[in-house]
Structures are given as C-alpha cells and as structure tokens.
Write an enzyme that holds these catalytic residues in place. Sequence first.
Site, PDB file in Angstrom:
ATOM      1  CG  ASP A 148      -1.896   1.167   1.209  1.00  0.00           C
ATOM      2  OD1 ASP A 148      -3.037   0.977   0.761  1.00  0.00           O
ATOM      3  OD2 ASP A 148      -1.507   2.271   1.629  1.00  0.00           O
TER       4      ASP A 148
ATOM      5  CG  ASP B 167      -2.995   3.562  -2.294  1.00  0.00           C
ATOM      6  OD1 ASP B 167      -4.017   2.848  -2.179  1.00  0.00           O
ATOM      7  OD2 ASP B 167      -2.452   4.131  -1.337  1.00  0.00           O
ATOM      8  CD  GLU B 168      -5.098  -1.185  -0.138  1.00  0.00           C
ATOM      9  OE1 GLU B 168      -5.749  -2.071   0.389  1.00  0.00           O
ATOM     10  OE2 GLU B 168      -5.354   0.030  -0.022  1.00  0.00           O
TER      11      GLU B 168
END
Length: 356
Positions: free
Chosen positions: A8, A106-107
């Site tokens: 993350d 974002d992960e």
Amino acid sequence: MRIIMLVDMDYFFVACEELRNKEIIGKPTVVGFDPKQGKGRGVVMTCNYEARKYGIRSGMPISMAYRLKPDAIYLPLDYDWYEKVSKDVMSVIKEHAAKFEQVSVDEAFIDVSDKVSDFDDARIYARRLKDNIKNRIGLPCTIGVSYNKLLAKMACESAKPDGIGVVAESEAKAFLENKSTDDLYGVGRKTKERLEAMGFKTVGELAKANPMDMMENFGAFGIELHDYANGIDNSEVNENYEIKSIGREHTFEKDTSSEKDAIEAIDRLSKEVIEEVKKNGFAFKVITLKIRYSDFSEHLRSRSIRYSNDIKDVMTISAQLYRDNVEKDRKVRKIGVRVSGFIKRKGQKSMEDFAR
Ligand code: DCP
Ligand code: CA
Ligand code: CA
C-alpha cells in the site's frame, strides 16, 4: 504454506504531487478541494504525515483542515496524474509475483508462495520490492506480509508509514488479541457498535464468541467475522482486478436549487466519467444519479439501458433522472454521476458498433 503480501502506497495522492514538485516535500500538504480561507466545500482526499500531525485526515471537511492548519499547502486533485503514477507502481509490483491483484489505486496483493521459503525470506523479498518501488518510481510504501490476505492487510496498517510488517502464523493470535474489531476487514462503524453491544470490544474477545450467536446476529457474515477474528481467511489472491463502477461527484460552491446548475454539473461529470470508461474499453448498462441535499440526505436513482459507451446516454439519462426525481423546494449540495454493469471487449478500440 501460503505467503501473501499487501503493498500500500503511503499518503498516495500527496506523494504523487511530491514527485513533480520537490518544494512541498516535508511540508504539511493536503490534496482535496480548495479551502477558500476556510469557507471551501468538499473534503480532504488525503494529506501527508506532516499534515496528519495537526490532526488532518482523509475524508475530513476541507474547512476543518483549514482551521487546523491554515498555512498547510492545499493542492487540487489531479486524478489523471495519480492514475499514471499508479500504473507505473503496479507494473513494478507485478514483476515480483505471478499472482497479482490490484485492490485500489494505490494497493495490491501478491502471492509469493513460490518465490520465498519462509517469513524471514519473505521479509528480505519485501525489502527488495520496497527498494525497487522507491528507486524506480520514487515513492514510499508499506508492505504487510502474512499467510493470508486479511493479516497481510492488517500487518501493513500496523507498519505504516514506510515500513514492513510481518505476521507469521505463530504470531497471529497475539497480533490480533488487542486490535479493535473495526480493524478487521468488512467491519465499519455500525458493525463495530453492534459487536460492542454483544460484549465484543477487541478482536481477541470476538475470537472467543460462540459461532452460533454470530450466525444468529449477522448470518453468514457472522461466521466470516468469527473466522477473521481467529486469523482465518482462505480467499485467494485473485488475478482479475475488476472495476465495478466509475463515478464522479461535484459539490456546489453554494447549495442550489437551479436546474441549470445541476445540468451543467451533470454534463461535466458525464464527460469525466466517459473518459474513464473509454480508457478502460468498457461499455456500461446502468447509469446512477446521486443527489445530496443540503441536510446531507442522499438519493440514488438508477436506470438500465442497452450497453453503451456514449456520452449522450450518460448526459440525457442523468438529466432525466434529475428532472424526474429532484425535490424542487430543496437545495442540492452535491451531484454524482456513476455508470456500472460493465462488459469489456478486449482489443477493441471503438465500441460504437457493439452498442447497437
Ligand atoms: N482516497 C480517496 N477517497 C477516500 C480515501 C482515499 O480518493 N475515501 C484516495 C486518496 C489516497 C488514496 O486514495 O491518497 C489511497 O488511499 P489510502 O487509504 O491508502 O490513504 P493514503 O495512501 O493517502 O495514506 P496511507 O499512507 O495511510 O495509506
Ligand atoms: Ca495508501
Ligand atoms: Ca490504499
């Protein structure tokens, strides 16, 4: 044994801004809507850790952030830029595993069971991945490592920012024991309150609950929760990241009951939504309009059509939904346009023919 990692990115939108503007590094910075000397509307999308020291958080009204730190740097959103950076980050992560699942901008999860032999090895591997992202993209991230997705995610949260968190099977019980129930996947404020009313404050307490009681109160989800509390999650890293819907929202400068304002906003939002739809090569069949009134009550209205990727469909149907449903004597604070029910045609640029 399975070994799963969750990568993350740290304070992602602001970190993306730092990439193209070194001046802001180390200074409290917020990405979101214009605070307008504290009179601005809309919310903080994210902020860096320097800004978090002042109590600023994602989702907070931008006016409140301004009160906490008026001289922070406030930047407008630039989704196109964040998505470009995201793509670069994801391609680096993807190189490190055969099984890859992106879960948000974002992960991503990766399953590295075939790459490493144990958790010591996994920690070294995570370090290498973290360095590669830092060196090639220039961004910090946090990596959680464990034997399932649930604990990889929780290990990541606990190691933030700029960290590596490892939870081996032998450590899971102690790791979970004193966590709050809403640290578990799928537990929000409401579920947390219900669990508390049943006498479960910590994950450790929940782990000892009677599964039948859980079943009675929450159905199948109750069993899942009980499993989670015991560190059990057998779900696989699923290689197909599926976007389920694409939407954009607009908060008006001032609450409005003007149809003209609303239609203007709808047209602009439709344009943004369609850009995103086309980028993904999708056609959609459901259009949803959201109206939030000044008292924050929210109304959703949807209509299904034949598969389309035509902006005219989004504009006219959203406008129609607005006219048919808006309560004229109330002021509107926010409008949202969303499309869903996608199909994707691989390698096909134009969907026009297909939509007929
Ligand atoms: N975001 C958003 N809407 C939200 C929450 C976040 O659009 N309700 C955006 C802004 C974030 C990005 O998604 O930069 C990633 O969200 P995270 O929850 O991972 O938060 P951050 O990356 O900002 O911070 P952290 O370091 O805590 O991961
Ligand atoms: Ca993040
Ligand atoms: Ca995230």
